[in-house]
Design a protein around this motif. Structure first.
Motif, PDB file in Angstrom:
ATOM      1  N   ALA A  31       6.634  -7.251  18.835  1.00  0.00           N
ATOM      2  CA  ALA A  31       6.280  -5.956  18.236  1.00  0.00           C
ATOM      3  C   ALA A  31       7.143  -5.681  17.013  1.00  0.00           C
ATOM      4  CB  ALA A  31       6.454  -4.847  19.270  1.00  0.00           C
ATOM      5  N   LEU A  32       8.431  -6.045  17.086  1.00  0.00           N
ATOM      6  CA  LEU A  32       9.339  -5.841  15.956  1.00  0.00           C
ATOM      7  C   LEU A  32       8.884  -6.659  14.753  1.00  0.00           C
ATOM      8  CD1 LEU A  32      11.875  -4.811  14.586  1.00  0.00           C
ATOM      9  CD2 LEU A  32      13.178  -6.616  15.756  1.00  0.00           C
ATOM     10  N   LYS A  33       8.490  -7.913  14.987  1.00  0.00           N
ATOM     11  CA  LYS A  33       8.017  -8.750  13.883  1.00  0.00           C
ATOM     12  C   LYS A  33       6.757  -8.159  13.260  1.00  0.00           C
ATOM     13  CE  LYS A  33       9.946 -13.055  15.704  1.00  0.00           C
ATOM     14  NZ  LYS A  33       9.657 -14.401  16.274  1.00  0.00           N
ATOM     15  N   ALA A  34       5.900  -7.614  14.113  1.00  0.00           N
ATOM     16  CA  ALA A  34       4.684  -6.982  13.600  1.00  0.00           C
ATOM     17  C   ALA A  34       5.019  -5.764  12.747  1.00  0.00           C
ATOM     18  CB  ALA A  34       3.780  -6.577  14.765  1.00  0.00           C
ATOM     19  N   LEU A  35       5.994  -4.981  13.203  1.00  0.00           N
ATOM     20  CA  LEU A  35       6.403  -3.792  12.444  1.00  0.00           C
ATOM     21  C   LEU A  35       6.996  -4.181  11.089  1.00  0.00           C
ATOM     22  CD1 LEU A  35       7.917  -1.532  15.237  1.00  0.00           C
ATOM     23  CD2 LEU A  35       5.937  -1.011  13.805  1.00  0.00           C
ATOM     24  N   GLN A  36       7.714  -5.281  11.047  1.00  0.00           N
ATOM     25  CA  GLN A  36       8.250  -5.755   9.766  1.00  0.00           C
ATOM     26  C   GLN A  36       7.116  -6.063   8.796  1.00  0.00           C
ATOM     27  OE1 GLN A  36      11.098  -8.702  11.783  1.00  0.00           O
ATOM     28  NE2 GLN A  36      12.143  -8.279   9.870  1.00  0.00           N
ATOM     29  N   GLU A  37       6.047  -6.675   9.315  1.00  0.00           N
ATOM     30  CA  GLU A  37       4.893  -6.982   8.466  1.00  0.00           C
ATOM     31  C   GLU A  37       4.240  -5.696   7.964  1.00  0.00           C
ATOM     32  OE1 GLU A  37       3.773  -9.859   7.371  1.00  0.00           O
ATOM     33  OE2 GLU A  37       5.413 -10.930   8.364  1.00  0.00           O
ATOM     34  N   VAL A  38       4.088  -4.738   8.864  1.00  0.00           N
ATOM     35  CA  VAL A  38       3.481  -3.463   8.480  1.00  0.00           C
ATOM     36  C   VAL A  38       4.348  -2.742   7.461  1.00  0.00           C
ATOM     37  CG1 VAL A  38       2.763  -1.192   9.317  1.00  0.00           C
ATOM     38  CG2 VAL A  38       2.285  -3.222  10.683  1.00  0.00           C
ATOM     39  N   MET A  39       5.659  -2.780   7.691  1.00  0.00           N
ATOM     40  CA  MET A  39       6.601  -2.116   6.777  1.00  0.00           C
ATOM     41  C   MET A  39       6.524  -2.695   5.369  1.00  0.00           C
ATOM     42  SD  MET A  39       9.015   0.242   7.915  1.00  0.00           S
ATOM     43  CE  MET A  39      10.597  -0.243   7.234  1.00  0.00           C
ATOM     44  N   SER A  40       6.292  -3.986   5.274  1.00  0.00           N
ATOM     45  CA  SER A  40       6.231  -4.618   3.955  1.00  0.00           C
ATOM     46  C   SER A  40       5.046  -4.113   3.138  1.00  0.00           C
ATOM     47  CB  SER A  40       6.147  -6.146   4.103  1.00  0.00           C
ATOM     48  OG  SER A  40       4.923  -6.530   4.707  1.00  0.00           O
ATOM     49  N   VAL A  41       4.069  -3.496   3.829  1.00  0.00           N
ATOM     50  CA  VAL A  41       2.877  -2.972   3.151  1.00  0.00           C
ATOM     51  C   VAL A  41       2.953  -1.457   2.955  1.00  0.00           C
ATOM     52  CG1 VAL A  41       0.366  -2.735   3.271  1.00  0.00           C
ATOM     53  CG2 VAL A  41       1.472  -4.823   4.109  1.00  0.00           C
ATOM     54  N   ARG A  42       3.411  -0.738   3.998  1.00  0.00           N
ATOM     55  CA  ARG A  42       3.390   0.729   3.929  1.00  0.00           C
ATOM     56  C   ARG A  42       4.691   1.320   4.459  1.00  0.00           C
ATOM     57  NH1 ARG A  42      -1.563   3.567   6.518  1.00  0.00           N
ATOM     58  NH2 ARG A  42      -0.532   5.310   5.507  1.00  0.00           N
ATOM     59  N   ALA A  43       5.781   0.923   3.897  1.00  0.00           N
ATOM     60  CA  ALA A  43       7.095   1.374   4.368  1.00  0.00           C
ATOM     61  C   ALA A  43       7.244   2.885   4.280  1.00  0.00           C
ATOM     62  CB  ALA A  43       8.198   0.693   3.564  1.00  0.00           C
ATOM     63  N   ASN A  44       6.764   3.495   3.209  1.00  0.00           N
ATOM     64  CA  ASN A  44       6.931   4.941   3.018  1.00  0.00           C
ATOM     65  C   ASN A  44       6.256   5.754   4.113  1.00  0.00           C
ATOM     66  OD1 ASN A  44       8.496   4.927   0.665  1.00  0.00           O
ATOM     67  ND2 ASN A  44       6.689   4.590  -0.620  1.00  0.00           N
ATOM     68  N   THR A  45       5.187   5.220   4.666  1.00  0.00           N
ATOM     69  CA  THR A  45       4.454   5.919   5.729  1.00  0.00           C
ATOM     70  C   THR A  45       4.987   5.574   7.113  1.00  0.00           C
ATOM     71  OG1 THR A  45       2.441   5.917   4.382  1.00  0.00           O
ATOM     72  CG2 THR A  45       2.177   6.298   6.744  1.00  0.00           C
ATOM     73  N   VAL A  46       5.295   4.311   7.310  1.00  0.00           N
ATOM     74  CA  VAL A  46       5.660   3.819   8.636  1.00  0.00           C
ATOM     75  C   VAL A  46       7.113   4.102   8.999  1.00  0.00           C
ATOM     76  CG1 VAL A  46       5.852   1.749  10.071  1.00  0.00           C
ATOM     77  CG2 VAL A  46       3.906   2.022   8.522  1.00  0.00           C
ATOM     78  N   PHE A  47       8.026   3.925   8.066  1.00  0.00           N
ATOM     79  CA  PHE A  47       9.452   4.048   8.375  1.00  0.00           C
ATOM     80  C   PHE A  47       9.819   5.410   8.965  1.00  0.00           C
ATOM     81  CE2 PHE A  47      14.075   3.805   6.899  1.00  0.00           C
ATOM     82  CZ  PHE A  47      14.431   2.934   7.921  1.00  0.00           C
TER      83      PHE A  47
END
Length: 309
Positions: A31-47
């Motif tokens: 799940a952490l690796k998946a979140l890193q991938e998501v963060m690389s695209v939409r960090a401002n929204t996800v973080f």
């Protein structure tokens, strides 16, 4: 899914990934690796969504590792949450007794300090560390100094605008009533000085002399100056002023030596007497202003009074 469904894919995936991270084992790591991938695209929204979960007190070893990984891909999103994330990590660090967890938190802090790069983020970080280094709580003062030292080791961003502030804070902290703060300030000062190019040290001579003059009082030893190698972080700045500084810098550097002589134990200053007074003697052999020559005599007279040297 991100490519074909866009924001909807991320919005509906985040809750599932957060829930998966609560379960220890392979699932949480995935799940952490998946979140890193998501963060690389939409960090401002996800973080901002992730922060409350990952910074809940006390911070666990896994959450600390997760934060350490995510801040590396947060980009500018980290700047807007810097106080919250670093503040939470420090709060846990200061209270944690488990060495393994403590190590993970320290690693996360190091990753965060390394990841801050934009001017806005650097400014916020420096202001935060400066406020901690001046905090009324000695533990937080020590933490502020320690984190600044770590920052100097892992981050090469330009912080020249804050050097004078740190000179004042660290030198004055060498006379702190709490040994933990003195040690942290000395370590930070040593790392700080070594992180600056030699040809940039002379500009710090004047603020350094003023900081030394305002620390302690003549005839009373300052703990940070009088410890083994106590003057090690300070001597390079003074020598830069004496050997390559302007007329004002040469004068202030020589006066700083005199101030140090009156605030440092004889045992601690012995090691540096020759290193400091050699350049001063050379000054007397070249044309310089009367003010500089007058300033030179103070530390030289101190040397002549050391009967056992």
């Amino acid at each position: 899914m991100q490519q074909y469904l866009g924001a909807k894919a991320i919005d509906q995936t985040i809750p599932t990934l957060l829930e998966a991270m609560r379960d220890p084992g392979e699932t949480s790591e995935t799940a952490l690796k998946a979140l890193q991938e998501v963060m690389s695209v939409r960090a401002n929204t996800v973080f901002p969504v992730l922060i409350p979960t990952l910074t809940a007190q006390p911070i666990t070893a896994f959450n600390a590792r997760a934060l350490g990984a995510l801040v590396k891909v947060a980009g500018s999103a980290l700047n807007r949450r810097l106080d919250a994330v670093l503040g939470a990590l420090v709060k846990s660090l200061e209270k944690e007794t488990n060495e393994e967890v403590k190590g993970e938190i320290q690693s996360a802090i190091e990753s965060l300090l390394e990841s801050v790069s934009e001017e806005e983020g650097i400014h916020q970080l420096q202001m935060l560390l400066i406020s901690w280094a001046k905090d009324k709580n000695p533990t937080r003062r020590a933490t502020g100094c320690n984190l600044f030292g770590t920052f100097c080791q892992v981050n090469s961003s330009d912080t020249s605008d804050y050097r004078v502030d740190w000179i004042r804070i660290l030198v004055s902290s060498l006379d702190d009533s709490v040994e933990e703060v003195v040690s942290a300030a000395w370590e930070a000062m040593d790392i700080f000085t070594k992180s600056i190019e030699k040809d940039e040290l002379d500009v710090l001579v004047v603020p350094l002399r003023r900081a030394i003059e305002g620390t302690g009082s003549p005839g009373k030893t300052v703990p940070g100056f009088s410890r083994p190698k106590g003057l090690q972080p300070i001597v390079p700045i003074i020598l830069a002023g004496v050997l390559s500084g302007t007329q004002e810098q040469k004068e202030q550097a020589t006066l700083a030596i005199g101030d140090l002589a009156q605030r440092t134990s004889e045992q601690a200053i012995k090691v540096y007497i020759i290193q400091l007074t050699g350049p001063l003697i050379r000054i007397l052999t070249v044309p310089v202003s009367p003010q500089i020559k007058s300033a030179v005599y103070v530390p030289l007279l101190f040397k002549s009074n050391q009967a056992d040297l």
